[in-house]
Write a protein that holds these residues in place. Structure first.
Motif, PDB file in Angstrom:
ATOM      1  N   VAL A  53      -3.768  16.780  -0.933  1.00 19.67           N
ATOM      2  CA  VAL A  53      -4.299  15.566  -1.576  1.00 19.67           C
ATOM      3  C   VAL A  53      -3.388  14.391  -1.226  1.00 19.67           C
ATOM      4  N   LEU A  54      -3.981  13.292  -0.800  1.00 19.72           N
ATOM      5  CA  LEU A  54      -3.235  12.084  -0.455  1.00 19.72           C
ATOM      6  C   LEU A  54      -3.571  10.982  -1.456  1.00 19.72           C
ATOM      7  N   LEU A  55      -2.560  10.417  -2.103  1.00 21.66           N
ATOM      8  CA  LEU A  55      -2.764   9.339  -3.073  1.00 21.66           C
ATOM      9  C   LEU A  55      -2.426   8.004  -2.426  1.00 21.66           C
ATOM     10  N   ILE A  56      -3.395   7.093  -2.419  1.00 18.59           N
ATOM     11  CA  ILE A  56      -3.250   5.749  -1.857  1.00 18.59           C
ATOM     12  C   ILE A  56      -3.289   4.759  -3.017  1.00 18.59           C
ATOM     13  N   THR A  57      -2.229   3.961  -3.163  1.00 17.52           N
ATOM     14  CA  THR A  57      -2.151   3.019  -4.282  1.00 17.52           C
ATOM     15  C   THR A  57      -2.006   1.597  -3.764  1.00 17.52           C
ATOM     16  N   ASP A  73      -6.865  -5.699   6.551  1.00 21.23           N
ATOM     17  CA  ASP A  73      -6.763  -4.982   7.825  1.00 21.23           C
ATOM     18  C   ASP A  73      -6.204  -3.580   7.615  1.00 21.23           C
ATOM     19  N   ALA A  74      -5.180  -3.472   6.779  1.00 22.04           N
ATOM     20  CA  ALA A  74      -4.566  -2.172   6.526  1.00 22.04           C
ATOM     21  C   ALA A  74      -5.548  -1.218   5.871  1.00 22.04           C
ATOM     22  N   MET A  75      -6.387  -1.727   4.971  1.00 23.48           N
ATOM     23  CA  MET A  75      -7.359  -0.871   4.307  1.00 23.48           C
ATOM     24  C   MET A  75      -8.507  -0.474   5.227  1.00 23.48           C
ATOM     25  N   ALA A  76      -8.624  -1.149   6.358  1.00 23.96           N
ATOM     26  CA  ALA A  76      -9.551  -0.693   7.389  1.00 23.96           C
ATOM     27  C   ALA A  76      -8.918   0.403   8.223  1.00 23.96           C
ATOM     28  N   ILE A 105       0.862  -1.180   0.000  1.00 21.49           N
ATOM     29  CA  ILE A 105       0.000   0.000   0.000  1.00 21.49           C
ATOM     30  C   ILE A 105       0.899   1.231   0.000  1.00 21.49           C
ATOM     31  N   LEU A 106       0.960   1.897  -1.134  1.00 22.47           N
ATOM     32  CA  LEU A 106       1.827   3.068  -1.284  1.00 22.47           C
ATOM     33  C   LEU A 106       1.064   4.336  -0.916  1.00 22.47           C
ATOM     34  N   ILE A 107       1.719   5.224  -0.190  1.00 21.15           N
ATOM     35  CA  ILE A 107       1.126   6.485   0.234  1.00 21.15           C
ATOM     36  C   ILE A 107       1.982   7.619  -0.305  1.00 21.15           C
TER      37      ILE A 107
END
Length: 284
Positions: free
Chosen positions: A26-30, A46-49, A17-19
């Protein structure tokens, strides 16, 4: 939630999960498993929660954009993992509840850049964003019934609100695929763009929101989401519980085995063989 300083707020997340912080808050989550079409492992679920709670608390972030690395957005759960136990299915259900409730309660806007295939939880995540930008040729599918489980995740919550019940029942009962163009036509996504323009368009929208009146934008999101929070969540609780039961079914394990063997599933329930519970959890 209490605001946290931005230093190291997102440092705990794995390389999957890249931040990236963009200008103007603006925050980009990949989601970053391109070799597996960004299918999620259990730790990634879990991380995406967790991540939405951190976005909500982060002082610098005004708008979040979520996308996938490579040619896909996210194709849901990685079926290459070990077959689920009852305990792992229950844990997944708990993290799912946090993913949904945090997204619906947080005031900061979330934008999805659907750059390619989005299936199952991946599509549900994309649709639960406040604004969704899809590639014209992106392949979208709910996909739950195709693997022998109820359409849980967020899909039963969001699909009828976006596309209406007739389209929802067709696409969810059949697990039929649709393109980004068709998704935009029926109101399932907000915008459609050529594939090479999807992320840029999402970031443009995000920047516009980040430079706008934060109080007005966040208050509007809160007022729009209030209807979901008061009426739709009981429906989600039911679908999530039924989906969890499906993870303990012979149909689901047959679908996983068929995927590994690259063949069509032969669902026991479709051949008069019942839906026996076949997984067990730890007694500890």
């Amino acid at each position: 939630m209490t605001d946290l300083p931005h230093d190291d707020v997102f440092a705990k997340y794995p390389a999957e999960i890249l931040i990236e912080r963009k200008p103007h808050g603006v925050l980009l989550i990949t989601m970053n498993r391109p070799e597996h079409l960004n299918a999620l492992t259990m730790p990634m679920f879990d991380a995406m929660a967790d991540i939405w709670e951190d976005v909500d608390r982060d002082l610098e972030t005004k708008v979040a954009v979520v996308t996938g690395a490579g040619r896909a957005f996210c194709t849901g759960m990685d079926v290459r993992q070990a077959d689920p136990t009852l305990d792992s299915a229950i844990a997944l259900g708990k993290s799912e509840r946090r993913r949904i409730t945090t997204l619906l309660h947080m005031d900061k806007p979330v934008i999805s850049a659907i750059n390619g295939p989005a299936v199952g939880w991946g599509l549900s995540m994309a649709l639960l964003a406040d604004i969704s930008v899809a590639a014209e040729d992106a392949v979208l599918a709910d996909g739950h019934t195709a693997v022998g489980v109820v359409a849980g995740d967020h899909s039963s919550l969001i699909w009828p609100l976006l596309a209406g019940m007739a389209k929802t029942k067709y696409y969810q009962l059949t697990s039929a695929k649709l393109t980004g163009v068709e998704a935009e036509r029926i109101g399932l996504v907000s915008l459609v763009e050529p594939r090479e323009r999807v992320l840029d368009r999402a970031l443009e929208v995000a920047t516009n929101l980040a430079l706008g009146s934060q109080g007005a934008i966040r208050g509007t999101k809160r007022s729009l989401n209030m209807g979901w929070l008061t009426s739709a969540l009981p429906q989600h609780e039911l679908s999530a519980a039924l989906e969890l039961i499906g993870f303990a079914s012979a149909d689901y394990l047959e679908a996983r085995q068929a995927f590994r063997e690259k063949r069509r599933p032969r669902f026991p329930s479709a051949h008069g063989e019942g839906r026996s519970v076949v997984v067990t959890g730890s007694s500890e």
